[in-house]
Design an enzyme around this catalytic site. Structure first.
Site, short mmCIF file in Angstrom:
data_model
loop_
_atom_site.label_atom_id
_atom_site.label_comp_id
_atom_site.label_asym_id
_atom_site.label_seq_id
_atom_site.Cartn_x
_atom_site.Cartn_y
_atom_site.Cartn_z
N HIS A 62 0.83 -1.19 0.00
CA HIS A 62 0.00 0.00 0.00
C HIS A 62 0.87 1.25 0.00
O HIS A 62 1.84 1.33 0.76
CB HIS A 62 -0.89 0.04 1.25
CG HIS A 62 -1.83 -1.12 1.34
ND1 HIS A 62 -2.29 -1.57 2.55
CD2 HIS A 62 -2.38 -1.92 0.40
CE1 HIS A 62 -3.10 -2.61 2.35
NE2 HIS A 62 -3.17 -2.83 1.05
N TYR A 127 -1.58 -4.94 14.38
CA TYR A 127 -0.72 -4.01 13.65
C TYR A 127 -1.25 -2.61 13.89
O TYR A 127 -2.43 -2.33 13.62
CB TYR A 127 -0.78 -4.38 12.17
CG TYR A 127 0.06 -3.59 11.22
CD1 TYR A 127 1.40 -3.94 11.00
CD2 TYR A 127 -0.47 -2.55 10.48
CE1 TYR A 127 2.17 -3.25 10.09
CE2 TYR A 127 0.30 -1.86 9.57
CZ TYR A 127 1.61 -2.21 9.37
OH TYR A 127 2.38 -1.53 8.45
#
Length: 183
Positions: A62, A127
């Site tokens: 990303h 995360y």
């Protein structure tokens, strides 16, 4: 200093000592002023995000229009950062880190705007990432996780992917669409 530069311009490793006793551990994970001092510019982190992924999930690559500071709070993940900025001196380079619970390292990564990142979960992973702008769907992008030009040696050839991550373009296609051929 707790902030280290890497082989990719704009990618920093933030490493603070861990204080361990019979109760567990405590560790500071970053100070914005130290990141700004190394980058030579202001850093503002405005939004915090938390994802949980099961083992064998791969998220990314990303690239977003904001800086991000990432941390694996629980579990172990291989995190890879790639420079997909055509004008960059470090264009095409990747850096890989094993983060999280041992055998991983409890460090943060600061990823400058325009770099892309991905992570593969060896275990269930929490995360965390703080970003320099509120989420907006426009301006986001990235490249396919197994891009042949990046040549990342992932721990698997068949991760669990989202439909959007499976449909990311190659670096060559992305560069061509920006008028910056890879060759």
């Amino acid at each position: 200093m707790a902030v280290e530069t890497t082989c990719i311009a704009g990618l920093l490793v933030i490493r603070w000592p861990e204080h361990v006793d019979e109760r567990g551990f405590f560790q500071q994970t970053y100070q914005v002023a130290e990141i700004a001092a190394v980058l030579g510019r202001e850093v503002r982190l405005l939004q915090g995000n938390h994802s949980r992924s099961q083992a064998q999930v791969l998220r990314g690559f990303h690239a977003e229009p904001w800086d991000k500071c990432v941390y694996v709070a629980r579990g172990t993940a291989t995190c890879v950062v790639a420079d997909i900025r055509p004008g960059s001196d470090t264009f095409g380079r990747t850096a890989s880190f094993l983060l999280g619970d041992p055998p991983g390292e409890r460090v943060r990564l600061f990823i400058a705007e325009g770099l892309c990142n991905a992570f593969y979960c060896h275990t269930e992973v929490d995360y965390l990432n703080e970003v320099s702008a509120p989420f907006r769907p426009t301006g986001r992008g990235g490249v396919i996780w197994n891009d042949p030009d990046l040549g990342v040696a992932w721990p698997t050839t068949s991760p669990i992917l989202s439909a959007s991550d499976a449909g990311m373009p190659t670096l060559r296609t992305l560069c061509a669409s920006r008028g910056a051929p890879l060759d």
